[in-house]
Design a protein around this motif. Sequence first.
Motif, mmCIF file in Angstrom:
data_model
loop_
_atom_site.group_PDB
_atom_site.id
_atom_site.type_symbol
_atom_site.label_atom_id
_atom_site.label_comp_id
_atom_site.label_asym_id
_atom_site.label_seq_id
_atom_site.Cartn_x
_atom_site.Cartn_y
_atom_site.Cartn_z
ATOM 1 N N GLU A 123 -18.750 -11.514 -1.213
ATOM 2 C CA GLU A 123 -18.404 -12.880 -1.628
ATOM 3 C C GLU A 123 -19.542 -13.489 -2.446
ATOM 4 N N LYS A 124 -20.773 -13.286 -1.972
ATOM 5 C CA LYS A 124 -21.942 -13.834 -2.671
ATOM 6 C C LYS A 124 -22.069 -13.257 -4.089
ATOM 7 N N GLN A 125 -21.679 -12.003 -4.230
ATOM 8 C CA GLN A 125 -21.780 -11.344 -5.542
ATOM 9 C C GLN A 125 -20.549 -11.597 -6.415
ATOM 10 N N GLY A 126 -19.559 -12.316 -5.878
ATOM 11 C CA GLY A 126 -18.333 -12.584 -6.649
ATOM 12 C C GLY A 126 -17.368 -11.406 -6.662
ATOM 13 N N ILE A 127 -17.448 -10.581 -5.641
ATOM 14 C CA ILE A 127 -16.588 -9.388 -5.558
ATOM 15 C C ILE A 127 -15.544 -9.630 -4.466
ATOM 16 N N ALA A 128 -14.264 -9.502 -4.817
ATOM 17 C CA ALA A 128 -13.196 -9.757 -3.834
ATOM 18 C C ALA A 128 -13.014 -8.535 -2.943
ATOM 19 N N CYS A 129 -12.846 -8.764 -1.641
ATOM 20 C CA CYS A 129 -12.616 -7.635 -0.724
ATOM 21 C C CYS A 129 -11.134 -7.452 -0.476
ATOM 22 N N GLU A 130 -10.755 -6.181 -0.498
ATOM 23 C CA GLU A 130 -9.366 -5.794 -0.220
ATOM 24 C C GLU A 130 -9.385 -4.867 0.978
ATOM 25 N N ALA A 131 -8.435 -5.061 1.905
ATOM 26 C CA ALA A 131 -8.392 -4.252 3.126
ATOM 27 C C ALA A 131 -7.419 -3.092 2.986
ATOM 28 N N TRP A 132 -7.939 -1.861 3.086
ATOM 29 C CA TRP A 132 -7.006 -0.720 3.185
ATOM 30 C C TRP A 132 -6.838 -0.329 4.649
ATOM 31 N N SER A 133 -5.707 0.282 4.949
ATOM 32 C CA SER A 133 -5.330 0.564 6.349
ATOM 33 C C SER A 133 -5.478 -0.671 7.231
ATOM 34 N N PRO A 134 -4.895 -1.795 6.812
ATOM 35 C CA PRO A 134 -5.071 -3.027 7.587
ATOM 36 C C PRO A 134 -4.457 -2.938 8.982
ATOM 37 N N LEU A 135 -3.478 -2.043 9.154
ATOM 38 C CA LEU A 135 -2.786 -1.956 10.455
ATOM 39 C C LEU A 135 -3.317 -0.795 11.292
ATOM 40 N N GLY A 136 -4.367 -0.147 10.781
ATOM 41 C CA GLY A 136 -4.960 0.955 11.549
ATOM 42 C C GLY A 136 -4.510 2.322 11.067
ATOM 43 N N GLY A 137 -4.038 2.365 9.817
ATOM 44 C CA GLY A 137 -3.726 3.671 9.217
ATOM 45 C C GLY A 137 -2.510 4.336 9.833
ATOM 46 N N ASP A 138 -2.500 5.666 9.719
ATOM 47 C CA ASP A 138 -1.320 6.454 10.099
ATOM 48 C C ASP A 138 -0.811 6.065 11.493
ATOM 49 N N GLY A 139 0.431 5.646 11.560
ATOM 50 C CA GLY A 139 1.011 5.269 12.860
ATOM 51 C C GLY A 139 0.648 3.854 13.299
ATOM 52 N N GLN A 142 -5.820 -15.483 6.099
ATOM 53 C CA GLN A 142 -6.602 -16.689 6.438
ATOM 54 C C GLN A 142 -8.098 -16.459 6.238
ATOM 55 N N LYS A 143 -8.516 -15.196 6.236
ATOM 56 C CA LYS A 143 -9.933 -14.910 5.954
ATOM 57 C C LYS A 143 -10.197 -14.777 4.451
ATOM 58 N N GLY A 144 -9.147 -14.865 3.653
ATOM 59 C CA GLY A 144 -9.314 -14.731 2.202
ATOM 60 C C GLY A 144 -9.442 -13.287 1.753
ATOM 61 N N ILE A 145 -8.943 -12.371 2.591
ATOM 62 C CA ILE A 145 -9.016 -10.938 2.275
ATOM 63 C C ILE A 145 -7.676 -10.488 1.691
ATOM 64 N N ILE A 146 -7.731 -9.793 0.599
ATOM 65 C CA ILE A 146 -6.523 -9.207 -0.002
ATOM 66 C C ILE A 146 -6.118 -8.029 0.892
ATOM 67 N N THR A 147 -4.827 -7.879 1.159
ATOM 68 C CA THR A 147 -4.432 -6.853 2.112
ATOM 69 C C THR A 147 -3.221 -6.073 1.612
ATOM 70 N N ILE A 148 -3.208 -4.765 1.914
ATOM 71 C CA ILE A 148 -2.183 -3.898 1.309
ATOM 72 C C ILE A 148 -1.507 -3.006 2.355
ATOM 73 N N GLY A 162 0.819 -1.215 0.000
ATOM 74 C CA GLY A 162 0.000 0.000 0.000
ATOM 75 C C GLY A 162 0.850 1.260 0.000
ATOM 76 N N THR A 163 0.300 2.330 -0.548
ATOM 77 C CA THR A 163 1.052 3.597 -0.599
ATOM 78 C C THR A 163 0.195 4.789 -0.148
ATOM 79 N N LEU A 164 -0.906 4.529 0.540
ATOM 80 C CA LEU A 164 -1.709 5.637 1.073
ATOM 81 C C LEU A 164 -0.825 6.454 2.024
ATOM 82 N N ARG A 165 -0.806 7.755 1.858
ATOM 83 C CA ARG A 165 0.019 8.696 2.641
ATOM 84 C C ARG A 165 1.498 8.682 2.262
ATOM 85 N N SER A 166 1.920 7.841 1.302
ATOM 86 C CA SER A 166 3.314 7.904 0.837
ATOM 87 C C SER A 166 3.430 9.094 -0.107
ATOM 88 N N LYS A 167 4.512 9.835 0.042
ATOM 89 C CA LYS A 167 4.628 11.073 -0.739
ATOM 90 C C LYS A 167 5.212 10.806 -2.129
#
Length: 277
Positions: free
Chosen positions: A178-194, A224-230, A21-26
């Motif tokens: 999942e039911k609709q065939g749409i993959a979920c991706e997690a942004w700010s998986p670690l809780g965002g800034d800091g 393990q939950k099948g979530i794409i994470t960045i 992920g690059t959210l907040r990267s300059k």
Amino acid sequence: MDINTTKKLNNGVEIPYLGFGTLRSKDDEETVNAIRWAIEAGYRHIDTAGAYGNEKSVGLGIRQSGIERKKLFVTTKLRKEDMLPGEQMKGFENSLNLLQLDYVDLYLIHWPVEGKTLKSWKALEDIYESKRARAIGVCNFTERHFVELFRNAKITPAVNQIELHPHLSLQSLVAYCEKQGIACEAWSPLGGDGGKLLDDPVLKKIAEKYSKSVAQVILRWDLQKGIITIPKSTHEARIVANANLYDFELSADDMKAIDDLDRDPRRFGRDPNTMCF
Ligand code: A2P
């Protein structure tokens, strides 16, 4: 499972579960280096956005890494400001120019915006048909946004990128996608800034048990939950450590203990429930 493990999207395109992920990267040398380090550490999926303002540095990092383009999975996103008739295509082309790429692997609508999302989706469908995005999707959509989109869409979004972490696990939205065939991706998986989740006492205890860091436990929980994470970092040691997720497995009890940390609506970013079409 390893760093190369992919999820098959609803159009057959394969996306690596672990992305960088690059959210907040300059838009600077630090980001160029971070991208290079990430690719050296084995990440093959890089996530940026027009709104992050760092696509030039992301593109430079990719080129400096020397990796073959087709071995990478690159995502960028349509800015809210470009969700106007005729502007969507320009926004997309601007992203390609900044990245110095001739296609992206995934192009996303960054936020649902009242009165603009449906027409912008049509533009993304055109981009997909022109083969300059291998897959298209959305971010920050709730079930209600999908219901509205499905009335008009020719193509079902391949991905919904959402704020998702142990304090906001959004289990019913994930099940709906999942039911609709749409993959979920997690942004700010670690809780965002800091990394605001990194001092959670329950997560710390679980991390000690596996001799892993809290960041690694959270990312492993995603996988393990099948979530794409960045996960995002600009520090080389963290970038490397955040990809070191494949030599342990969380037990069913620990997965449940992490699921139980859900404190919806504990968000670190904006709430899409209060934004509409
Ligand atoms: P930094 O870039 O200074 O390393 P997100 O949840 O959006 O992915 O953001 C993660 C945040 O946590 C960033 O601010 C990042 O800061 C920090 N971070 C990322 N990985 C680690 C880690 N392994 N240990 C501690 N902090 C981390």
